[in-house]
Design an enzyme around this catalytic site. Structure first.
Site, PDB file in Angstrom:
ATOM      1  N   TYR A  81       0.839  -1.211   0.000  1.00  0.00           N
ATOM      2  CA  TYR A  81       0.000   0.000   0.000  1.00  0.00           C
ATOM      3  C   TYR A  81       0.877   1.266   0.000  1.00  0.00           C
ATOM      4  O   TYR A  81       0.623   2.218  -0.741  1.00  0.00           O
ATOM      5  CB  TYR A  81      -0.891  -0.055   1.231  1.00  0.00           C
ATOM      6  CG  TYR A  81      -1.909   1.039   1.378  1.00  0.00           C
ATOM      7  CD1 TYR A  81      -3.076   1.045   0.611  1.00  0.00           C
ATOM      8  CD2 TYR A  81      -1.739   2.071   2.307  1.00  0.00           C
ATOM      9  CE1 TYR A  81      -4.035   2.046   0.768  1.00  0.00           C
ATOM     10  CE2 TYR A  81      -2.686   3.068   2.477  1.00  0.00           C
ATOM     11  CZ  TYR A  81      -3.828   3.045   1.703  1.00  0.00           C
ATOM     12  OH  TYR A  81      -4.767   4.037   1.855  1.00  0.00           O
TER      13      TYR A  81
ATOM     14  N   LYS B 257       0.933   4.115  -2.835  1.00  0.00           N
ATOM     15  CA  LYS B 257       0.573   5.504  -2.518  1.00  0.00           C
ATOM     16  C   LYS B 257       1.751   6.462  -2.745  1.00  0.00           C
ATOM     17  O   LYS B 257       1.550   7.621  -3.113  1.00  0.00           O
ATOM     18  CB  LYS B 257       0.053   5.590  -1.075  1.00  0.00           C
ATOM     19  CG  LYS B 257      -1.275   4.850  -0.861  1.00  0.00           C
ATOM     20  CD  LYS B 257      -2.375   5.400  -1.749  1.00  0.00           C
ATOM     21  CE  LYS B 257      -3.726   4.774  -1.500  1.00  0.00           C
ATOM     22  NZ  LYS B 257      -4.779   5.314  -2.362  1.00  0.00           N
TER      23      LYS B 257
HETATM   24  P1  NAP Z   1     -13.317   2.122   1.305  1.00  0.00           P
HETATM   25  O1  NAP Z   1     -14.352   2.644   2.252  1.00  0.00           O
HETATM   26  O2  NAP Z   1     -12.787   0.749   1.483  1.00  0.00           O
HETATM   27  O3  NAP Z   1     -13.869   2.303  -0.196  1.00  0.00           O
HETATM   28  C1  NAP Z   1     -13.069   1.915  -1.270  1.00  0.00           C
HETATM   29  C2  NAP Z   1     -13.748   2.291  -2.565  1.00  0.00           C
HETATM   30  O4  NAP Z   1     -12.901   1.897  -3.644  1.00  0.00           O
HETATM   31  C3  NAP Z   1     -15.088   1.598  -2.744  1.00  0.00           C
HETATM   32  O5  NAP Z   1     -16.000   2.498  -3.315  1.00  0.00           O
HETATM   33  C4  NAP Z   1     -14.734   0.487  -3.731  1.00  0.00           C
HETATM   34  O6  NAP Z   1     -15.807   0.149  -4.590  1.00  0.00           O
HETATM   35  C5  NAP Z   1     -13.678   1.154  -4.552  1.00  0.00           C
HETATM   36  N1  NAP Z   1     -12.877   0.186  -5.299  1.00  0.00           N
HETATM   37  C6  NAP Z   1     -12.077  -0.803  -4.809  1.00  0.00           C
HETATM   38  N2  NAP Z   1     -11.538  -1.495  -5.828  1.00  0.00           N
HETATM   39  C7  NAP Z   1     -12.009  -0.933  -6.983  1.00  0.00           C
HETATM   40  C8  NAP Z   1     -11.826  -1.211  -8.362  1.00  0.00           C
HETATM   41  N3  NAP Z   1     -11.042  -2.212  -8.774  1.00  0.00           N
HETATM   42  N4  NAP Z   1     -12.469  -0.437  -9.270  1.00  0.00           N
HETATM   43  C9  NAP Z   1     -13.278   0.577  -8.875  1.00  0.00           C
HETATM   44  N5  NAP Z   1     -13.496   0.881  -7.575  1.00  0.00           N
HETATM   45  C10 NAP Z   1     -12.875   0.127  -6.646  1.00  0.00           C
HETATM   46  O7  NAP Z   1     -12.025   3.063   1.307  1.00  0.00           O
HETATM   47  P2  NAP Z   1     -11.813   4.560   1.776  1.00  0.00           P
HETATM   48  O8  NAP Z   1     -11.285   4.540   3.159  1.00  0.00           O
HETATM   49  O9  NAP Z   1     -13.010   5.385   1.464  1.00  0.00           O
HETATM   50  O10 NAP Z   1     -10.583   4.960   0.836  1.00  0.00           O
HETATM   51  C11 NAP Z   1     -10.728   5.739  -0.341  1.00  0.00           C
HETATM   52  C12 NAP Z   1      -9.343   6.142  -0.807  1.00  0.00           C
HETATM   53  O11 NAP Z   1      -8.703   6.886   0.236  1.00  0.00           O
HETATM   54  C13 NAP Z   1      -8.426   4.951  -1.083  1.00  0.00           C
HETATM   55  O12 NAP Z   1      -7.606   5.236  -2.184  1.00  0.00           O
HETATM   56  C14 NAP Z   1      -7.609   4.842   0.179  1.00  0.00           C
HETATM   57  O13 NAP Z   1      -6.383   4.223  -0.052  1.00  0.00           O
HETATM   58  C15 NAP Z   1      -7.464   6.303   0.543  1.00  0.00           C
HETATM   59  N6  NAP Z   1      -7.161   6.539   1.948  1.00  0.00           N
HETATM   60  C16 NAP Z   1      -7.962   6.064   2.936  1.00  0.00           C
HETATM   61  C17 NAP Z   1      -7.630   6.310   4.260  1.00  0.00           C
HETATM   62  C18 NAP Z   1      -8.461   5.830   5.419  1.00  0.00           C
HETATM   63  O14 NAP Z   1      -8.004   5.907   6.564  1.00  0.00           O
HETATM   64  N7  NAP Z   1      -9.668   5.368   5.204  1.00  0.00           N
HETATM   65  C19 NAP Z   1      -6.454   7.030   4.554  1.00  0.00           C
HETATM   66  C20 NAP Z   1      -5.660   7.489   3.516  1.00  0.00           C
HETATM   67  C21 NAP Z   1      -6.021   7.243   2.217  1.00  0.00           C
HETATM   68  P3  NAP Z   1     -16.756  -1.182  -4.399  1.00  0.00           P
HETATM   69  O15 NAP Z   1     -17.101  -1.249  -2.953  1.00  0.00           O
HETATM   70  O16 NAP Z   1     -17.896  -0.890  -5.290  1.00  0.00           O
HETATM   71  O17 NAP Z   1     -15.956  -2.356  -4.846  1.00  0.00           O
END
Ligand code: NAP
Length: 250
Positions: free
Chosen positions: A158, A162
């Site tokens: 990851y 990133k």
């Molecule tokens: P999340 O709640 O797990 O949601 C992930 C999203 O990505 C879902 O809508 C999922 O869609 C979609 N996704 C996964 N694989 C995909 C694919 N192959 N094609 C299209 N869509 C796909 O994650 P989140 O926490 O909101 O994270 C969103 C972004 O922020 C990510 O890039 C993550 O790395 C980043 N981020 C998160 C955090 C944190 O603490 N949460 C911190 C830093 C960065 P489906 O459910 O429809 O499959």
């Protein structure tokens, strides 16, 4: 930034069925943006996001695609262009994690994360770019992570994806700056979403101790920054990484 800045703009938000992506889609729509709500597996949740937008007078369309596959990423961009005859904003938000210590990490764990988090962003950007260049304006926001800056045990795949996204952001920003297209990255800290749900209570407490603001981020904290970067007022900001982490890595 005045919300009117963005009225009538056309966006694709990848991974907008849940979490941060859903908040970004809803917030952009509140600012008057027409939003392609991309999802991969969570169709019902994505429909809920589209309904939340349209029931508030906004415009949104469902865009099913596994963005790690070239033909599907291309089709996702095309779906948005065909719907509204234009393309102004791409938010590369879709992401997954497969956390394991390096010695236990399988080649599949590595490939799956790199495929979605890095290759997916490359593909969507590549297919969106001709439209932005034609319009001689555009905004790309890549959702990276503080883990891409500081690293984190158990997240080598990851962190690599990133960090790669940050290098990608800077390279593409330089390539398209003369076309009036900005490319920036956001690096959230720990945000309360499905991705953070797997953490044990003990891990949560340990993380909280490292956050000067004493709370996890909300998806809306990230969405506000996307709206700012997409607005006219941010037109001279490109190739940057904005950390949204309550002061964690300050
Ligand atoms: P999340 O709640 O797990 O949601 C992930 C999203 O990505 C879902 O809508 C999922 O869609 C979609 N996704 C996964 N694989 C995909 C694919 N192959 N094609 C299209 N869509 C796909 O994650 P989140 O926490 O909101 O994270 C969103 C972004 O922020 C990510 O890039 C993550 O790395 C980043 N981020 C998160 C955090 C944190 O603490 N949460 C911190 C830093 C960065 P489906 O459910 O429809 O499959």
């Amino acid at each position: 930034m005045a919300a009117t800045d963005l009225k009538g703009k056309i966006a694709l938000v990848t991974g907008a069925s849940r979490g941060i992506g859903a908040a970004i889609a809803i917030r952009l729509a509140q600012a008057g943006v027409k939003v392609g709500v991309n999802y991969n597996t969570s169709e019902e949740a994505a429909r809920g996001v589209v309904e939340a937008i349209t029931s508030n007078g906004g415009e949104a369309v469902l865009v099913e695609a596994d963005i790690s596959q070239a033909a599907l990423a291309e089709a996702a961009v095309k779906r948005v262009v065909e719907q509204w005859q234009g393309f102004d904003i791409l938010v590369n938000n879709a992401g997954i994690n497969r956390d394991r210590l390096l010695l236990r990490m399988t080649p599949d764990d590595w490939d799956q994360v790199l495929d979605v988090d890095l290759r997916g962003a490359f593909l969507c950007t590549k297919y969106a770019m001709p439209h932005l260049i034609r319009q001689r304006q555009g905004r790309i926001v890549n959702i990276s992570s503080v883990v891409g800056i500081s690293g984190n045990p158990g997240q080598a795949n990851y962190a690599a994806a990133k960090a790669g996204l940050i290098g990608f952001t800077k390279a593409v920003a330089r390539e398209v700056a003369s076309r009036n297209i900005t490319v920036n990255a956001l690096a959230p800290g720990f945000v309360n979403t499905g991705m953070a749900e797997g953490l044990s209570d003990e891990a949560r407490l340990r993380i909280l101790e490292r956050i000067p603001m004493g709370r996890f981020g909300a998806p809306e904290d990230v969405a506000e920054a996307v709206v700012f970067l997409c607005g006219e007022g941010a037109g001279y900001i490109t190739g940057q990484v904005l950390t949204i982490d309550g002061g964690m890595i300050a």
